[in-house]
Design a protein around this motif. Structure first.
Motif, PDB file in Angstrom:
ATOM      1  N   LYS A 137       0.839  -1.200   0.000  1.00 14.46           N
ATOM      2  CA  LYS A 137       0.000   0.000   0.000  1.00 14.46           C
ATOM      3  C   LYS A 137       0.876   1.254   0.000  1.00 14.46           C
ATOM      4  O   LYS A 137       0.593   2.225  -0.695  1.00 14.46           O
ATOM      5  CB  LYS A 137      -0.946   0.021   1.192  1.00 14.46           C
ATOM      6  N   ALA A 138       1.949   1.220   0.786  1.00 13.29           N
ATOM      7  CA  ALA A 138       2.869   2.363   0.812  1.00 13.29           C
ATOM      8  C   ALA A 138       3.454   2.602  -0.573  1.00 13.29           C
ATOM      9  O   ALA A 138       3.499   3.739  -1.045  1.00 13.29           O
ATOM     10  CB  ALA A 138       3.976   2.128   1.836  1.00 13.29           C
ATOM     11  N   LYS A 139       3.863   1.545  -1.243  1.00 13.14           N
ATOM     12  CA  LYS A 139       4.437   1.681  -2.584  1.00 13.14           C
ATOM     13  C   LYS A 139       3.415   2.275  -3.547  1.00 13.14           C
ATOM     14  O   LYS A 139       3.751   3.114  -4.383  1.00 13.14           O
ATOM     15  CB  LYS A 139       4.907   0.312  -3.083  1.00 13.14           C
ATOM     16  N   ALA A 145       1.717  10.094  -4.739  1.00 12.06           N
ATOM     17  CA  ALA A 145       0.321  10.526  -4.647  1.00 12.06           C
ATOM     18  C   ALA A 145       0.260  11.949  -4.089  1.00 12.06           C
ATOM     19  O   ALA A 145       1.081  12.336  -3.244  1.00 12.06           O
ATOM     20  CB  ALA A 145      -0.480   9.587  -3.746  1.00 12.06           C
ATOM     21  N   PRO A 146      -0.713  12.734  -4.555  1.00 12.75           N
ATOM     22  CA  PRO A 146      -0.845  14.084  -4.015  1.00 12.75           C
ATOM     23  C   PRO A 146      -1.194  14.037  -2.526  1.00 12.75           C
ATOM     24  O   PRO A 146      -1.921  13.151  -2.090  1.00 12.75           O
ATOM     25  CB  PRO A 146      -1.982  14.699  -4.832  1.00 12.75           C
ATOM     26  N   LYS A 147      -0.628  14.963  -1.790  1.00  8.79           N
ATOM     27  CA  LYS A 147      -0.882  15.121  -0.360  1.00  8.79           C
ATOM     28  C   LYS A 147      -0.468  13.914   0.470  1.00  8.79           C
ATOM     29  O   LYS A 147      -1.001  13.672   1.545  1.00  8.79           O
ATOM     30  CB  LYS A 147      -2.342  15.489  -0.101  1.00  8.79           C
ATOM     31  N   VAL A 148       0.497  13.143  -0.037  1.00 11.33           N
ATOM     32  CA  VAL A 148       1.108  12.048   0.719  1.00 11.33           C
ATOM     33  C   VAL A 148       2.604  12.326   0.772  1.00 11.33           C
ATOM     34  O   VAL A 148       3.241  12.517  -0.255  1.00 11.33           O
ATOM     35  CB  VAL A 148       0.846  10.670   0.077  1.00 11.33           C
ATOM     36  N   VAL A 149       3.143  12.381   1.993  1.00 13.78           N
ATOM     37  CA  VAL A 149       4.561  12.661   2.172  1.00 13.78           C
ATOM     38  C   VAL A 149       5.181  11.525   2.981  1.00 13.78           C
ATOM     39  O   VAL A 149       4.688  11.167   4.042  1.00 13.78           O
ATOM     40  CB  VAL A 149       4.777  14.000   2.916  1.00 13.78           C
ATOM     41  N   PHE A 150       6.249  10.967   2.439  1.00 10.78           N
ATOM     42  CA  PHE A 150       6.994   9.941   3.143  1.00 10.78           C
ATOM     43  C   PHE A 150       8.075  10.637   3.976  1.00 10.78           C
ATOM     44  O   PHE A 150       8.861  11.414   3.440  1.00 10.78           O
ATOM     45  CB  PHE A 150       7.638   8.971   2.153  1.00 10.78           C
ATOM     46  N   ILE A 151       8.087  10.337   5.263  1.00 13.26           N
ATOM     47  CA  ILE A 151       9.062  10.915   6.183  1.00 13.26           C
ATOM     48  C   ILE A 151      10.037   9.821   6.604  1.00 13.26           C
ATOM     49  O   ILE A 151       9.637   8.814   7.185  1.00 13.26           O
ATOM     50  CB  ILE A 151       8.375  11.502   7.444  1.00 13.26           C
ATOM     51  N   ALA A 203      11.272  10.860  -0.557  1.00 16.31           N
ATOM     52  CA  ALA A 203      11.056  10.939   0.891  1.00 16.31           C
ATOM     53  C   ALA A 203      11.820  12.130   1.470  1.00 16.31           C
ATOM     54  O   ALA A 203      12.844  12.552   0.942  1.00 16.31           O
ATOM     55  CB  ALA A 203      11.494   9.653   1.577  1.00 16.31           C
ATOM     56  N   VAL A 204      11.317  12.630   2.566  1.00 14.56           N
ATOM     57  CA  VAL A 204      11.911  13.771   3.255  1.00 14.56           C
ATOM     58  C   VAL A 204      12.492  13.277   4.571  1.00 14.56           C
ATOM     59  O   VAL A 204      11.838  12.541   5.309  1.00 14.56           O
ATOM     60  CB  VAL A 204      10.837  14.845   3.532  1.00 14.56           C
ATOM     61  N   ARG A 205      13.714  13.644   4.880  1.00 16.55           N
ATOM     62  CA  ARG A 205      14.319  13.272   6.161  1.00 16.55           C
ATOM     63  C   ARG A 205      13.871  14.288   7.192  1.00 16.55           C
ATOM     64  O   ARG A 205      14.075  15.487   7.044  1.00 16.55           O
ATOM     65  CB  ARG A 205      15.838  13.301   6.036  1.00 16.55           C
ATOM     66  N   ARG A 232      -2.977  20.873   5.888  1.00 13.55           N
ATOM     67  CA  ARG A 232      -3.553  20.142   7.020  1.00 13.55           C
ATOM     68  C   ARG A 232      -4.048  18.752   6.633  1.00 13.55           C
ATOM     69  O   ARG A 232      -4.082  17.857   7.472  1.00 13.55           O
ATOM     70  CB  ARG A 232      -4.703  20.934   7.637  1.00 13.55           C
ATOM     71  N   ASP A 233      -4.425  18.568   5.394  1.00  9.36           N
ATOM     72  CA  ASP A 233      -4.969  17.264   4.986  1.00  9.36           C
ATOM     73  C   ASP A 233      -3.891  16.344   4.379  1.00  9.36           C
ATOM     74  O   ASP A 233      -4.210  15.357   3.736  1.00  9.36           O
ATOM     75  CB  ASP A 233      -6.139  17.429   4.027  1.00  9.36           C
ATOM     76  N   THR A 234      -2.626  16.655   4.633  1.00  9.82           N
ATOM     77  CA  THR A 234      -1.541  15.821   4.157  1.00  9.82           C
ATOM     78  C   THR A 234      -1.493  14.528   4.972  1.00  9.82           C
ATOM     79  O   THR A 234      -1.681  14.548   6.178  1.00  9.82           O
ATOM     80  CB  THR A 234      -0.187  16.547   4.295  1.00  9.82           C
ATOM     81  N   THR A 235      -1.245  13.429   4.286  1.00 10.97           N
ATOM     82  CA  THR A 235      -1.029  12.140   4.946  1.00 10.97           C
ATOM     83  C   THR A 235       0.466  11.913   5.036  1.00 10.97           C
ATOM     84  O   THR A 235       1.175  11.997   4.029  1.00 10.97           O
ATOM     85  CB  THR A 235      -1.686  10.996   4.143  1.00 10.97           C
ATOM     86  N   PHE A 236       0.949  11.636   6.241  1.00 17.22           N
ATOM     87  CA  PHE A 236       2.369  11.375   6.450  1.00 17.22           C
ATOM     88  C   PHE A 236       2.576   9.873   6.641  1.00 17.22           C
ATOM     89  O   PHE A 236       1.865   9.248   7.428  1.00 17.22           O
ATOM     90  CB  PHE A 236       2.888  12.107   7.687  1.00 17.22           C
ATOM     91  N   ILE A 237       3.528   9.337   5.931  1.00 14.78           N
ATOM     92  CA  ILE A 237       3.938   7.956   6.135  1.00 14.78           C
ATOM     93  C   ILE A 237       5.352   8.024   6.694  1.00 14.78           C
ATOM     94  O   ILE A 237       6.288   8.426   5.981  1.00 14.78           O
ATOM     95  CB  ILE A 237       3.875   7.143   4.832  1.00 14.78           C
ATOM     96  N   ILE A 238       5.484   7.699   7.952  1.00 15.66           N
ATOM     97  CA  ILE A 238       6.770   7.812   8.637  1.00 15.66           C
ATOM     98  C   ILE A 238       7.366   6.413   8.755  1.00 15.66           C
ATOM     99  O   ILE A 238       6.706   5.487   9.215  1.00 15.66           O
ATOM    100  CB  ILE A 238       6.595   8.460  10.019  1.00 15.66           C
ATOM    101  N   TYR A 239       8.594   6.310   8.304  1.00 16.95           N
ATOM    102  CA  TYR A 239       9.262   5.005   8.385  1.00 16.95           C
ATOM    103  C   TYR A 239      10.660   5.179   8.922  1.00 16.95           C
ATOM    104  O   TYR A 239      11.188   6.261   8.981  1.00 16.95           O
ATOM    105  CB  TYR A 239       9.282   4.330   7.006  1.00 16.95           C
TER     106      TYR A 239
END
Length: 74
Positions: A19-21, A26-32, A50-52, A67-74
């Motif tokens: 799902k992460a892949k 995707a818009p408004k999805v940020v990988f941290i 991805a952003v460190r 505000r409606d951004t989804t963060f995926i933190i790994y």
């Protein structure tokens, strides 16, 4: 008793790597990338785009996103 940070981590929703892949780019999805800076800098394995950022310092960087951004933190 667990610290608030540990409790918050335990309560965080999880997603599969598939799902992460699918969410990459995707818009408004940020990988941290939550690794400490020195480990991140030495790593040859990084998710493109991805952003460190320090996941425990959310207030410092979260304001840079809508505000409606989804963060995926790994």
């Amino acid at each position: 008793q667990a610290s608030p940070a540990v409790a918050a981590t335990a309560d965080a929703p999880r997603i599969t790597k598939e799902k992460a892949k699918a969410l990459l780019g995707a818009p408004k999805v940020v990988f941290i990338d939550g690794r400490i800076r020195s480990v991140w800098e030495r790593s040859t394995k990084k998710i493109p785009g991805a952003v460190r950022a320090d996941p425990w310092d959310l207030q410092t960087w979260a304001g840079d996103y809508a505000r409606d951004t989804t963060f995926i933190i790994y």
